[in-house]
Scaffold this active site. Structure first.
Site, short mmCIF file in Angstrom:
data_model
loop_
_atom_site.label_atom_id
_atom_site.label_comp_id
_atom_site.label_asym_id
_atom_site.label_seq_id
_atom_site.Cartn_x
_atom_site.Cartn_y
_atom_site.Cartn_z
N HIS A 27 21.88 -37.28 -56.30
CA HIS A 27 22.25 -36.51 -57.51
C HIS A 27 23.13 -37.38 -58.39
O HIS A 27 24.32 -37.60 -58.10
CB HIS A 27 22.97 -35.21 -57.15
CG HIS A 27 23.24 -34.36 -58.37
ND1 HIS A 27 22.37 -33.37 -58.79
CD2 HIS A 27 24.25 -34.37 -59.28
CE1 HIS A 27 22.86 -32.80 -59.89
NE2 HIS A 27 24.01 -33.40 -60.21
N HIS A 29 23.24 -39.05 -62.80
CA HIS A 29 22.68 -38.91 -64.15
C HIS A 29 22.78 -40.23 -64.91
O HIS A 29 23.56 -41.11 -64.55
CB HIS A 29 23.47 -37.87 -64.96
CG HIS A 29 23.71 -36.57 -64.28
ND1 HIS A 29 22.75 -35.58 -64.18
CD2 HIS A 29 24.82 -36.05 -63.67
CE1 HIS A 29 23.27 -34.52 -63.54
NE2 HIS A 29 24.52 -34.80 -63.23
N THR A 73 22.01 -31.91 -69.07
CA THR A 73 21.75 -30.95 -70.15
C THR A 73 22.04 -31.54 -71.53
O THR A 73 21.48 -31.06 -72.51
CB THR A 73 22.59 -29.68 -69.96
OG1 THR A 73 23.97 -30.04 -69.88
CG2 THR A 73 22.18 -28.94 -68.70
N ARG A 120 14.41 -29.02 -63.41
CA ARG A 120 15.69 -28.35 -63.16
C ARG A 120 15.81 -27.10 -64.02
O ARG A 120 15.55 -27.15 -65.22
CB ARG A 120 16.82 -29.32 -63.50
CG ARG A 120 18.20 -28.87 -63.03
CD ARG A 120 19.23 -29.89 -63.43
NE ARG A 120 20.48 -29.75 -62.73
CZ ARG A 120 21.65 -30.17 -63.22
NH1 ARG A 120 21.70 -30.76 -64.40
NH2 ARG A 120 22.76 -30.02 -62.54
N ARG A 126 28.00 -22.24 -69.44
CA ARG A 126 28.70 -23.19 -70.33
C ARG A 126 27.83 -24.43 -70.63
O ARG A 126 28.17 -25.23 -71.48
CB ARG A 126 30.04 -23.60 -69.71
CG ARG A 126 29.92 -24.45 -68.50
CD ARG A 126 31.24 -24.76 -67.80
NE ARG A 126 30.99 -25.15 -66.43
CZ ARG A 126 30.54 -26.33 -66.05
NH1 ARG A 126 30.33 -27.27 -66.94
NH2 ARG A 126 30.30 -26.58 -64.78
N ASP A 246 26.97 -37.57 -58.07
CA ASP A 246 27.11 -36.88 -59.36
C ASP A 246 27.67 -37.80 -60.45
O ASP A 246 28.12 -37.32 -61.51
CB ASP A 246 27.93 -35.60 -59.27
CG ASP A 246 27.77 -34.73 -60.52
OD1 ASP A 246 26.67 -34.73 -61.10
OD2 ASP A 246 28.74 -34.07 -60.93
N ASN A 251 31.75 -33.41 -67.48
CA ASN A 251 32.64 -32.24 -67.63
C ASN A 251 33.73 -32.14 -66.58
O ASN A 251 34.23 -31.05 -66.33
CB ASN A 251 31.83 -30.93 -67.64
CG ASN A 251 30.80 -30.92 -68.75
OD1 ASN A 251 31.14 -31.22 -69.89
ND2 ASN A 251 29.56 -30.64 -68.43
#
Ligand code: 0GY
Length: 290
Positions: A27, A29, A73, A120, A126, A246, A251
């Protein structure tokens, strides 16, 4: 980038724990770079750039061999940065994309050829606007014949309402970050029991045991309050758990984790070499490279 954005750790430590050969960071990004891959107009946050080359350098530094890159996102349904990373990984990265209802079969096949193996669905308010369940169900039907799975991201308090939708999905379902339990609640309390029940009753449901830094109230370096939750999942469902850094930690507001220390968290939740091998090698290889 947003004024309160915390960029990823500039010089993560070398972990004391050595991941087994062939370990997968399942996981993570990429963000941009924005000049090449602009962020989506409807995004809820604007991150720092975090390029594929920086990700691959981190992979090597931490002692991992492969990555599973999850569409963030901030890129919406525009998967170009993800595909670019996959196609420059020498086969060492697979991807989870975000697709819209109108995606064509040709586009899906192209993504598959690049290494995408899942899509996903995000329910964290949020991060995304609401998408009707029937749209998501339709997308799930479209990707199922490719052998892809669905990754779902939600907050623990929303599981009761999402239960019927999740359990009707026709694919493997991978839950991000243990379904985000409130770790101040008891390990044996009703909230986490519901998540354990989801996995116990539905053999197609997997869980990422990642993101202690997001869930912890006790904080770094040990994230001690998250350990029992992750450990419970790893020991109860050793064949259906995944782990990832991650990176670059979108965030995070409280602190930015040292990725080396995050790797040192792994042996605390997977105590034996056998559990570590399943978590870091066998499970992700079965799901993403088989
Ligand atoms: C994560 C968590 C978060 C963000 C995203 O795609 C995303 O924007 O996944 C978050 O803010 O909790 O898995 O990276």
């Amino acid at each position: 980038m947003d004024p309160d954005w915390l960029p990823f750790h500039p010089s993560p430590s070398k972990p004391a724990f050595r991941p087994p050969a062939g370990a997968v960071d399942a996981h993570c990004h990429v963000f941009g770079p924005e000049a090449q891959f602009p962020f989506a107009p409807g995004r809820k946050y604007t991150p720092c750039d975090a390029s594929r080359d920086q990700l691959f350098a981190l992979r090597d530094h931490l002692g991992f061999e492969r990555n599973v890159i999850v569409q963030a996102t901030c890129h919406g349904n525009d998967n170009r940065a993800l595909i670019d990373a996959l196609t420059h990984s020498n086969g060492r990265a697979r991807g989870v994309a975000s697709v819209a209802r109108g995606v064509s079969d040709a586009e899906l096949r192209e993504m598959h050829a690049a290494g995408v193996r899942g899509t996903r669905f995000n329910f964290v308010r949020r991060l995304v606007d609401f998408t009707p369940r029937e749209v998501l169900a339709e997308i799930a039907q479209r990707i199922a014949p490719l052998g892809w799975h669905v990754v779902v991201y939600f907050e623990a308090q929303d599981l009761p309402e999402l239960w019927d939708f999740f359990t009707a999905l026709p694919t493997t379902v991978v839950v991000d970050h243990m379904g985000r339990p409130d770790v101040t609640r008891p390990l044996d309390g009703p909230e986490f029991a519901l998540f354990l029940r989801l996995m116990r009753e539905h053999g197609n449901v997997w869980s990422k045991v990642s993101c202690p830094e997001r869930l912890s109230k006790s904080g770094p370096p040990g994230y001690d309050d998250v350990v029992p939750f992750a450990r419970r999942l790893v020991e109860t469902f050793p064949e259906r758990v995944l782990w990832g850094t991650d990176w670059p930690h979108p965030n995070m507001k409280s602190h930015m984790p040292d990725d080396g220390k995050l790797v040192d968290y792994v042996p605390r939740i997977a105590a034996t070499p056998e559990l570590q091998r399943k978590l870091l090698v066998d499970n992700p290889m079965r799901l993403y490279w088989a």
